[in-house]
Design a protein around this motif. Sequence first.
Motif, PDB file in Angstrom:
ATOM      1  N   HIS A   1     -77.996  32.433  14.585  1.00  0.00           N
ATOM      2  CA  HIS A   1     -77.930  30.984  14.375  1.00  0.00           C
ATOM      3  C   HIS A   1     -79.282  30.351  14.702  1.00  0.00           C
ATOM      4  O   HIS A   1     -80.260  31.054  14.982  1.00  0.00           O
TER       5      HIS A   1
ATOM      6  N   HIS B   1     -76.350  21.710  13.207  1.00  0.00           N
ATOM      7  CA  HIS B   1     -76.101  22.137  14.590  1.00  0.00           C
ATOM      8  C   HIS B   1     -77.285  22.943  15.097  1.00  0.00           C
ATOM      9  O   HIS B   1     -77.852  23.766  14.389  1.00  0.00           O
ATOM     10  N   LYS B   2     -77.648  22.704  16.367  1.00  0.00           N
ATOM     11  CA  LYS B   2     -78.783  23.418  16.962  1.00  0.00           C
ATOM     12  C   LYS B   2     -78.456  24.876  17.242  1.00  0.00           C
ATOM     13  O   LYS B   2     -79.365  25.696  17.388  1.00  0.00           O
ATOM     14  N   ALA B   3     -77.162  25.202  17.342  1.00  0.00           N
ATOM     15  CA  ALA B   3     -76.751  26.595  17.531  1.00  0.00           C
ATOM     16  C   ALA B   3     -75.649  26.886  16.507  1.00  0.00           C
ATOM     17  O   ALA B   3     -75.902  26.874  15.308  1.00  0.00           O
TER      18      ALA B   3
ATOM     19  N   LYS C   1     -78.620  34.262  18.745  1.00  0.00           N
ATOM     20  CA  LYS C   1     -77.552  35.049  18.130  1.00  0.00           C
ATOM     21  C   LYS C   1     -76.310  35.034  19.006  1.00  0.00           C
ATOM     22  O   LYS C   1     -76.358  34.678  20.197  1.00  0.00           O
TER      23      LYS C   1
ATOM     24  N   SER D   1     -80.532  28.898  17.180  1.00  0.00           N
ATOM     25  CA  SER D   1     -81.108  29.043  18.520  1.00  0.00           C
ATOM     26  C   SER D   1     -81.080  30.477  19.038  1.00  0.00           C
ATOM     27  O   SER D   1     -81.459  30.717  20.179  1.00  0.00           O
TER      28      SER D   1
ATOM     29  N   THR E   1     -72.920  25.504  24.242  1.00  0.00           N
ATOM     30  CA  THR E   1     -74.102  24.727  23.857  1.00  0.00           C
ATOM     31  C   THR E   1     -73.767  23.254  23.637  1.00  0.00           C
ATOM     32  O   THR E   1     -74.450  22.562  22.892  1.00  0.00           O
TER      33      THR E   1
ATOM     34  N   ASN F   1     -66.942  25.530  21.882  1.00  0.00           N
ATOM     35  CA  ASN F   1     -67.888  25.512  22.992  1.00  0.00           C
ATOM     36  C   ASN F   1     -67.298  24.805  24.208  1.00  0.00           C
ATOM     37  O   ASN F   1     -67.368  25.314  25.327  1.00  0.00           O
TER      38      ASN F   1
ATOM     39  N   ASP G   1     -77.717  32.281  23.945  1.00  0.00           N
ATOM     40  CA  ASP G   1     -78.820  31.630  23.244  1.00  0.00           C
ATOM     41  C   ASP G   1     -78.517  30.157  23.045  1.00  0.00           C
ATOM     42  O   ASP G   1     -77.399  29.766  22.716  1.00  0.00           O
ATOM     43  N   GLY G   2     -79.547  29.338  23.259  1.00  0.00           N
ATOM     44  CA  GLY G   2     -79.391  27.899  23.154  1.00  0.00           C
ATOM     45  C   GLY G   2     -79.258  27.216  24.493  1.00  0.00           C
ATOM     46  O   GLY G   2     -79.333  25.993  24.579  1.00  0.00           O
TER      47      GLY G   2
END
Length: 422
Positions: free
Chosen positions: A385, A345-347, A389, A387, A61, A145, A206-207
Amino acid sequence: MANYAMRIMRLHSRLALPLAGSRSHSFHFHSFMSRSFSTAQSYQAVRPQNSLPAAYYRGGTSRAVFFKQHDLPKNRGEWSDIFRGVIGSPDPHGRQLDGLGGGISSLSKICVVGKSSREDADVDYTFVALGIKDDDVDYSSNCGNMTSAVGPFAVDERLVDVQTTGSDNTTTVRIHNTNTGKIIHSTFLISDDGSEAASSGEFAIDGVSGHAARIQLDFVDPAGSRTGKLLPTGNPVDVFDGINVTCIDVGNPCCFVRAADLNVEANITPDEIDTHPVLLSQLNSLRRQAGVAMGIADSPAAVPGSVPKIGLVGPPATNSRAISQNQTAETVDLLIRALSVGQPHKAVPITVALSIAAAARVPGSVVAACVQQELVDPAGITVGHASGKLLVGAQFESDGRLACATVYRTARRIMEGRVFWK
Protein backbone atom coordinates in the motif's frame (compact mmCIF):
# COMPACT_ATOMS: atom_id res chain seq x y z
CA MET A 1 -19.40 48.19 34.08
CA ALA A 2 -19.50 51.39 36.17
CA ASN A 3 -15.78 51.91 35.54
CA TYR A 4 -16.43 51.47 31.82
CA ALA A 5 -19.12 54.20 31.94
CA MET A 6 -16.80 56.55 33.82
CA ARG A 7 -14.12 56.12 31.15
CA ILE A 8 -16.67 57.07 28.46
CA MET A 9 -17.66 60.18 30.41
CA ARG A 10 -14.01 61.24 30.83
CA LEU A 11 -13.48 60.74 27.08
CA HIS A 12 -16.42 63.03 26.33
CA SER A 13 -15.00 65.60 28.73
CA ARG A 14 -11.56 65.61 27.05
CA LEU A 15 -13.12 65.95 23.63
CA ALA A 16 -15.50 68.69 24.81
CA LEU A 17 -18.44 66.57 23.65
CA PRO A 18 -21.70 67.55 25.32
CA LEU A 19 -23.27 64.87 27.46
CA ALA A 20 -26.55 66.76 27.48
CA GLY A 21 -28.16 69.63 25.64
CA SER A 22 -28.16 68.61 22.03
CA ARG A 23 -30.78 65.92 21.52
CA SER A 24 -28.70 64.19 18.87
CA HIS A 25 -25.64 63.92 21.11
CA SER A 26 -27.74 62.79 24.04
CA PHE A 27 -29.54 60.22 21.88
CA HIS A 28 -26.35 58.73 20.42
CA PHE A 29 -24.60 58.58 23.78
CA HIS A 30 -27.48 56.86 25.56
CA SER A 31 -28.01 54.48 22.61
CA PHE A 32 -24.29 53.57 22.75
CA MET A 33 -24.46 52.94 26.49
CA SER A 34 -27.63 50.85 26.10
CA ARG A 35 -25.96 48.68 23.46
CA SER A 36 -22.90 48.27 25.70
CA PHE A 37 -24.97 47.15 28.67
CA SER A 38 -27.05 44.87 26.41
CA THR A 39 -23.92 43.27 25.01
CA ALA A 40 -22.54 42.69 28.51
CA GLN A 41 -25.80 41.14 29.68
CA SER A 42 -26.03 38.81 26.66
CA TYR A 43 -22.39 37.77 27.17
CA GLN A 44 -23.15 36.83 30.79
CA ALA A 45 -26.10 34.74 29.60
CA VAL A 46 -24.02 32.50 27.29
CA ARG A 47 -24.22 28.93 28.54
CA PRO A 48 -21.10 26.82 29.17
CA GLN A 49 -19.81 24.20 26.75
CA ASN A 50 -21.14 20.67 26.68
CA SER A 51 -18.86 17.83 27.78
CA LEU A 52 -18.78 14.05 28.16
CA PRO A 53 -16.27 11.44 29.34
CA ALA A 54 -14.23 10.27 26.34
CA ALA A 55 -10.92 8.78 25.28
CA TYR A 56 -8.71 9.21 22.23
CA TYR A 57 -7.09 6.14 20.67
CA ARG A 58 -4.92 5.28 17.72
CA GLY A 59 -6.05 2.10 16.03
CA GLY A 60 -3.83 0.84 13.21
CA THR A 61 -3.28 3.81 10.88
CA SER A 62 -6.30 5.76 12.12
CA ARG A 63 -7.38 7.68 15.22
CA ALA A 64 -10.81 8.15 16.80
CA VAL A 65 -12.65 9.57 19.79
CA PHE A 66 -14.13 6.77 21.93
CA PHE A 67 -17.31 7.01 24.00
CA LYS A 68 -18.85 4.49 26.34
CA GLN A 69 -22.38 3.95 25.12
CA HIS A 70 -23.98 4.52 28.53
CA ASP A 71 -22.47 8.04 28.64
CA LEU A 72 -24.30 9.07 25.45
CA PRO A 73 -27.99 10.01 25.21
CA LYS A 74 -30.32 7.02 24.95
CA ASN A 75 -31.94 8.73 21.97
CA ARG A 76 -29.49 8.02 19.13
CA GLY A 77 -31.01 10.87 17.16
CA GLU A 78 -29.04 13.19 19.46
CA TRP A 79 -25.68 11.56 18.72
CA SER A 80 -24.90 13.15 15.38
CA ASP A 81 -24.79 16.75 16.62
CA ILE A 82 -22.53 15.68 19.49
CA PHE A 83 -20.14 13.88 17.17
CA ARG A 84 -19.95 16.82 14.73
CA GLY A 85 -19.12 19.19 17.56
CA VAL A 86 -16.48 16.89 19.03
CA ILE A 87 -14.72 16.26 15.71
CA GLY A 88 -15.10 19.82 14.40
CA SER A 89 -17.32 19.26 11.36
CA PRO A 90 -18.40 20.66 9.06
CA ASP A 91 -15.31 22.78 8.42
CA PRO A 92 -15.24 24.62 5.07
CA HIS A 93 -11.48 24.99 5.50
CA GLY A 94 -11.11 21.21 5.75
CA ARG A 95 -8.88 21.29 8.85
CA GLN A 96 -11.27 20.59 11.76
CA LEU A 97 -9.24 22.93 13.96
CA ASP A 98 -12.19 23.50 16.31
CA GLY A 99 -12.41 19.80 17.19
CA LEU A 100 -10.43 16.59 17.47
CA GLY A 101 -10.53 15.68 13.77
CA GLY A 102 -7.40 15.96 11.67
CA GLY A 103 -8.68 17.09 8.29
CA ILE A 104 -8.42 13.65 6.63
CA SER A 105 -10.85 10.74 6.61
CA SER A 106 -8.63 8.46 8.73
CA LEU A 107 -8.74 11.02 11.56
CA SER A 108 -12.43 11.97 11.37
CA LYS A 109 -13.91 9.07 13.30
CA ILE A 110 -15.96 8.16 16.38
CA CYS A 111 -16.26 4.79 18.15
CA VAL A 112 -18.99 3.89 20.63
CA VAL A 113 -18.50 0.82 22.84
CA GLY A 114 -20.81 -0.78 25.38
CA LYS A 115 -21.91 -4.07 26.86
CA SER A 116 -22.93 -6.53 24.18
CA SER A 117 -26.49 -7.30 23.19
CA ARG A 118 -25.39 -10.75 21.92
CA GLU A 119 -24.33 -13.88 23.77
CA ASP A 120 -21.47 -14.57 21.35
CA ALA A 121 -19.81 -11.19 22.03
CA ASP A 122 -18.45 -9.27 25.00
CA VAL A 123 -19.01 -5.73 23.69
CA ASP A 124 -21.05 -3.91 21.08
CA TYR A 125 -19.06 -1.51 18.91
CA THR A 126 -20.54 1.13 16.62
CA PHE A 127 -18.30 2.96 14.17
CA VAL A 128 -19.13 6.45 12.89
CA ALA A 129 -17.40 8.22 10.00
CA LEU A 130 -17.83 11.98 9.79
CA GLY A 131 -17.55 14.25 6.79
CA ILE A 132 -14.92 16.95 7.01
CA LYS A 133 -16.28 19.81 4.92
CA ASP A 134 -19.89 18.59 5.04
CA ASP A 135 -22.18 17.55 7.89
CA ASP A 136 -22.34 13.86 6.93
CA VAL A 137 -22.50 11.40 9.84
CA ASP A 138 -22.22 7.89 8.43
CA TYR A 139 -23.11 4.72 10.37
CA SER A 140 -23.15 2.46 7.31
CA SER A 141 -19.76 0.74 7.57
CA ASN A 142 -17.08 -0.55 9.91
CA CYS A 143 -13.46 0.59 10.22
CA GLY A 144 -11.01 -2.29 10.53
CA ASN A 145 -8.18 -0.09 11.75
CA MET A 146 -10.21 1.34 14.63
CA THR A 147 -11.52 -2.14 15.43
CA SER A 148 -8.01 -2.88 16.68
CA ALA A 149 -8.49 -0.33 19.49
CA VAL A 150 -11.90 -1.59 20.61
CA GLY A 151 -10.60 -4.53 22.64
CA PRO A 152 -7.96 -2.44 24.44
CA PHE A 153 -10.56 0.27 25.16
CA ALA A 154 -12.94 -2.33 26.62
CA VAL A 155 -10.16 -3.58 28.92
CA ASP A 156 -8.91 -0.10 29.87
CA GLU A 157 -12.44 1.05 30.73
CA ARG A 158 -13.32 -2.16 32.63
CA LEU A 159 -16.15 -3.00 30.27
CA VAL A 160 -15.05 -6.66 30.25
CA ASP A 161 -13.69 -9.09 32.82
CA VAL A 162 -10.12 -9.83 31.78
CA GLN A 163 -9.31 -13.52 31.53
CA THR A 164 -5.78 -14.20 30.34
CA THR A 165 -4.69 -17.42 28.65
CA GLY A 166 -1.32 -19.06 28.21
CA SER A 167 2.03 -18.00 29.52
CA ASP A 168 2.12 -14.78 27.45
CA ASN A 169 -0.71 -13.05 29.39
CA THR A 170 -3.03 -12.55 26.41
CA THR A 171 -6.75 -12.04 26.43
CA THR A 172 -9.45 -12.17 23.75
CA VAL A 173 -12.34 -9.72 23.51
CA ARG A 174 -15.25 -10.77 21.30
CA ILE A 175 -16.54 -7.71 19.47
CA HIS A 176 -19.95 -7.34 17.85
CA ASN A 177 -19.79 -4.63 15.20
CA THR A 178 -23.29 -3.16 15.05
CA ASN A 179 -22.68 -1.54 11.64
CA THR A 180 -22.24 -4.91 9.89
CA GLY A 181 -23.64 -7.41 12.40
CA LYS A 182 -20.33 -9.29 12.26
CA ILE A 183 -18.17 -10.72 15.07
CA ILE A 184 -14.45 -9.95 15.42
CA HIS A 185 -12.14 -11.65 17.93
CA SER A 186 -9.41 -9.32 19.18
CA THR A 187 -6.47 -11.02 20.91
CA PHE A 188 -3.76 -8.96 22.62
CA LEU A 189 -1.40 -8.71 25.58
CA ILE A 190 -2.33 -7.35 28.99
CA SER A 191 0.17 -5.32 31.04
CA ASP A 192 2.03 -7.26 33.73
CA ASP A 193 -0.04 -5.72 36.53
CA GLY A 194 -3.28 -6.52 34.69
CA SER A 195 -4.42 -2.89 34.74
CA GLU A 196 -4.61 -2.16 31.02
CA ALA A 197 -4.04 -3.41 27.49
CA ALA A 198 -0.33 -3.57 26.74
CA SER A 199 1.01 -0.85 24.46
CA SER A 200 4.73 -1.64 24.42
CA GLY A 201 6.06 -4.41 22.22
CA GLU A 202 8.24 -5.33 19.27
CA PHE A 203 5.62 -5.37 16.51
CA ALA A 204 5.58 -2.67 13.83
CA ILE A 205 3.06 -1.81 11.14
CA ASP A 206 3.80 0.29 8.09
CA GLY A 207 2.37 3.77 8.30
CA VAL A 208 2.95 4.07 12.07
CA SER A 209 6.35 4.93 13.51
CA GLY A 210 7.94 2.81 16.22
CA HIS A 211 6.98 -0.53 17.73
CA ALA A 212 4.07 -1.65 19.87
CA ALA A 213 2.21 -4.68 21.19
CA ARG A 214 0.67 -6.85 18.48
CA ILE A 215 -3.10 -7.21 18.18
CA GLN A 216 -4.57 -10.12 16.23
CA LEU A 217 -7.97 -9.47 14.64
CA ASP A 218 -9.94 -12.50 13.46
CA PHE A 219 -12.98 -11.46 11.42
CA VAL A 220 -15.36 -14.40 11.81
CA ASP A 221 -17.52 -15.29 8.79
CA PRO A 222 -16.81 -11.84 7.34
CA ALA A 223 -18.43 -12.22 3.92
CA GLY A 224 -21.65 -10.33 3.20
CA SER A 225 -21.23 -7.66 5.87
CA ARG A 226 -23.78 -5.41 4.17
CA THR A 227 -25.08 -7.36 1.19
CA GLY A 228 -25.25 -10.89 2.59
CA LYS A 229 -22.99 -12.26 -0.16
CA LEU A 230 -19.29 -12.61 -0.88
CA LEU A 231 -19.98 -11.57 -4.48
CA PRO A 232 -23.00 -9.25 -4.23
CA THR A 233 -23.61 -9.08 -8.00
CA GLY A 234 -23.05 -12.82 -8.45
CA ASN A 235 -20.16 -12.13 -10.82
CA PRO A 236 -16.40 -12.08 -10.36
CA VAL A 237 -16.30 -9.16 -12.82
CA ASP A 238 -18.82 -6.49 -13.80
CA VAL A 239 -18.37 -3.76 -16.38
CA PHE A 240 -19.05 -0.08 -15.63
CA ASP A 241 -18.04 2.74 -17.98
CA GLY A 242 -16.35 0.06 -20.08
CA ILE A 243 -14.02 -0.89 -17.18
CA ASN A 244 -13.79 -4.33 -15.52
CA VAL A 245 -14.65 -4.09 -11.83
CA THR A 246 -14.77 -6.78 -9.11
CA CYS A 247 -17.42 -6.21 -6.45
CA ILE A 248 -16.89 -8.09 -3.18
CA ASP A 249 -18.16 -7.78 0.40
CA VAL A 250 -15.78 -8.85 3.19
CA GLY A 251 -15.84 -6.69 6.30
CA ASN A 252 -17.23 -3.90 4.11
CA PRO A 253 -18.49 -3.81 0.53
CA CYS A 254 -15.57 -3.00 -1.78
CA CYS A 255 -14.86 -2.77 -5.49
CA PHE A 256 -11.55 -3.08 -7.30
CA VAL A 257 -10.31 -1.92 -10.68
CA ARG A 258 -6.97 -2.46 -12.39
CA ALA A 259 -4.86 0.67 -12.36
CA ALA A 260 -3.70 -0.07 -15.89
CA ASP A 261 -7.31 0.06 -17.13
CA LEU A 262 -7.42 3.69 -15.99
CA ASN A 263 -4.01 4.44 -17.52
CA VAL A 264 -2.13 4.94 -14.24
CA GLU A 265 0.61 3.05 -12.42
CA ALA A 266 -0.46 0.77 -9.57
CA ASN A 267 2.10 2.40 -7.29
CA ILE A 268 0.76 5.92 -7.90
CA THR A 269 1.02 8.04 -4.73
CA PRO A 270 -1.98 9.47 -2.83
CA ASP A 271 -0.87 13.00 -3.80
CA GLU A 272 -0.74 12.01 -7.46
CA ILE A 273 -4.25 10.57 -7.21
CA ASP A 274 -5.43 13.81 -5.61
CA THR A 275 -3.95 16.02 -8.32
CA HIS A 276 -4.78 13.80 -11.30
CA PRO A 277 -7.16 15.69 -13.62
CA VAL A 278 -9.79 12.91 -14.02
CA LEU A 279 -8.90 9.90 -11.85
CA LEU A 280 -10.95 10.79 -8.76
CA SER A 281 -14.07 11.47 -10.81
CA GLN A 282 -13.57 8.21 -12.74
CA LEU A 283 -13.22 6.23 -9.53
CA ASN A 284 -16.24 7.94 -7.97
CA SER A 285 -18.36 7.09 -11.00
CA LEU A 286 -17.28 3.43 -10.89
CA ARG A 287 -17.82 3.25 -7.13
CA ARG A 288 -21.33 4.66 -7.32
CA GLN A 289 -22.36 2.34 -10.16
CA ALA A 290 -20.92 -0.59 -8.24
CA GLY A 291 -22.91 0.48 -5.17
CA VAL A 292 -26.14 0.26 -7.15
CA ALA A 293 -25.18 -3.10 -8.68
CA MET A 294 -24.38 -4.42 -5.18
CA GLY A 295 -27.82 -3.38 -3.89
CA ILE A 296 -26.49 -0.74 -1.48
CA ALA A 297 -28.61 2.05 -3.01
CA ASP A 298 -31.23 2.50 -5.71
CA SER A 299 -29.35 5.21 -7.60
CA PRO A 300 -25.72 6.36 -7.94
CA ALA A 301 -26.55 9.62 -6.15
CA ALA A 302 -27.89 7.71 -3.14
CA VAL A 303 -24.75 5.59 -2.65
CA PRO A 304 -23.17 6.58 0.70
CA GLY A 305 -19.69 8.08 0.82
CA SER A 306 -18.18 5.30 2.92
CA VAL A 307 -19.29 2.17 1.02
CA PRO A 308 -18.54 0.58 -1.25
CA LYS A 309 -14.88 1.42 -0.84
CA ILE A 310 -12.79 1.38 -3.99
CA GLY A 311 -9.20 0.51 -4.74
CA LEU A 312 -6.77 0.52 -7.66
CA VAL A 313 -4.91 -2.78 -7.94
CA GLY A 314 -2.00 -4.07 -9.95
CA PRO A 315 0.85 -6.57 -9.89
CA PRO A 316 4.11 -5.66 -8.14
CA ALA A 317 5.92 -3.00 -10.15
CA THR A 318 9.45 -3.10 -11.49
CA ASN A 319 10.17 0.61 -11.77
CA SER A 320 12.59 2.56 -9.60
CA ARG A 321 9.82 3.83 -7.35
CA ALA A 322 8.75 0.25 -6.56
CA ILE A 323 12.34 -0.60 -5.67
CA SER A 324 12.66 2.43 -3.39
CA GLN A 325 9.29 1.58 -1.77
CA ASN A 326 10.39 -2.05 -1.30
CA GLN A 327 7.31 -3.18 -3.22
CA THR A 328 8.72 -5.53 -5.85
CA ALA A 329 7.65 -9.08 -6.66
CA GLU A 330 10.05 -10.33 -3.99
CA THR A 331 8.35 -8.39 -1.20
CA VAL A 332 4.62 -8.06 -2.06
CA ASP A 333 2.02 -10.10 -3.94
CA LEU A 334 0.10 -7.15 -5.37
CA LEU A 335 -0.32 -3.39 -5.06
CA ILE A 336 -3.36 -1.50 -3.79
CA ARG A 337 -4.15 2.20 -3.67
CA ALA A 338 -7.38 2.68 -1.75
CA LEU A 339 -9.81 5.54 -1.34
CA SER A 340 -11.77 6.25 1.83
CA VAL A 341 -14.72 8.67 1.79
CA GLY A 342 -13.45 10.14 -1.48
CA GLN A 343 -9.88 10.70 -0.28
CA PRO A 344 -6.78 8.69 -1.23
CA HIS A 345 -5.83 6.65 1.83
CA LYS A 346 -2.29 7.03 3.15
CA ALA A 347 -2.17 3.29 3.88
CA VAL A 348 -5.07 0.85 3.38
CA PRO A 349 -8.35 0.42 5.29
CA ILE A 350 -8.31 -2.99 6.96
CA THR A 351 -11.67 -3.98 5.51
CA VAL A 352 -10.30 -3.21 2.04
CA ALA A 353 -7.32 -5.45 2.80
CA LEU A 354 -9.69 -8.23 3.93
CA SER A 355 -11.64 -7.93 0.68
CA ILE A 356 -8.40 -7.96 -1.30
CA ALA A 357 -7.29 -11.19 0.40
CA ALA A 358 -10.62 -12.84 -0.40
CA ALA A 359 -10.82 -11.50 -3.97
CA ALA A 360 -7.34 -12.84 -4.66
CA ARG A 361 -8.82 -16.32 -4.16
CA VAL A 362 -11.79 -15.73 -6.49
CA PRO A 363 -10.96 -17.07 -10.00
CA GLY A 364 -11.57 -14.50 -12.71
CA SER A 365 -11.54 -11.46 -10.43
CA VAL A 366 -9.43 -8.44 -11.37
CA VAL A 367 -7.50 -8.99 -8.13
CA ALA A 368 -6.69 -12.65 -8.82
CA ALA A 369 -5.31 -11.63 -12.21
CA CYS A 370 -2.78 -9.36 -10.48
CA VAL A 371 -1.47 -11.83 -7.89
CA GLN A 372 1.61 -13.84 -8.71
CA GLN A 373 1.35 -17.61 -8.42
CA GLU A 374 3.89 -18.09 -5.62
CA LEU A 375 3.06 -16.02 -2.57
CA VAL A 376 5.69 -14.04 -0.70
CA ASP A 377 4.35 -15.45 2.59
CA PRO A 378 2.24 -18.64 2.48
CA ALA A 379 0.29 -17.37 5.52
CA GLY A 380 -1.66 -14.97 3.30
CA ILE A 381 -1.59 -12.16 0.76
CA THR A 382 1.09 -9.51 1.23
CA VAL A 383 -0.46 -6.26 0.07
CA GLY A 384 1.71 -3.29 -0.92
CA HIS A 385 0.00 0.00 0.00
CA ALA A 386 1.00 3.66 -0.05
CA SER A 387 2.89 3.47 3.26
CA GLY A 388 4.37 -0.03 3.11
CA LYS A 389 2.89 -3.52 3.17
CA LEU A 390 0.39 -5.62 5.08
CA LEU A 391 -0.08 -9.41 5.43
CA VAL A 392 -3.72 -10.54 5.35
CA GLY A 393 -4.90 -14.11 5.77
CA ALA A 394 -8.13 -15.59 4.41
CA GLN A 395 -9.34 -19.09 5.33
CA PHE A 396 -11.88 -20.72 3.03
CA GLU A 397 -13.88 -23.86 3.84
CA SER A 398 -14.04 -26.77 1.39
CA ASP A 399 -17.47 -25.57 0.26
CA GLY A 400 -16.03 -22.20 -0.73
CA ARG A 401 -17.31 -20.30 2.32
CA LEU A 402 -14.97 -17.68 3.77
CA ALA A 403 -14.61 -18.82 7.38
CA CYS A 404 -12.24 -16.21 8.73
CA ALA A 405 -9.95 -13.37 7.72
CA THR A 406 -7.03 -12.35 9.91
CA VAL A 407 -4.92 -9.23 10.15
CA TYR A 408 -2.42 -7.90 12.69
CA ARG A 409 -2.45 -4.32 13.98
CA THR A 410 -1.35 -2.17 16.92
CA ALA A 411 -3.28 0.37 19.01
CA ARG A 412 -2.69 2.74 21.87
CA ARG A 413 -4.60 4.90 24.34
CA ILE A 414 -3.48 8.49 23.81
CA MET A 415 -5.80 10.47 26.08
CA GLU A 416 -8.77 10.07 28.37
CA GLY A 417 -10.82 12.62 30.25
CA ARG A 418 -13.65 14.88 29.08
CA VAL A 419 -14.23 16.18 25.59
CA PHE A 420 -15.95 19.54 25.06
CA TRP A 421 -18.12 20.87 22.27
CA LYS A 422 -20.28 23.93 21.74
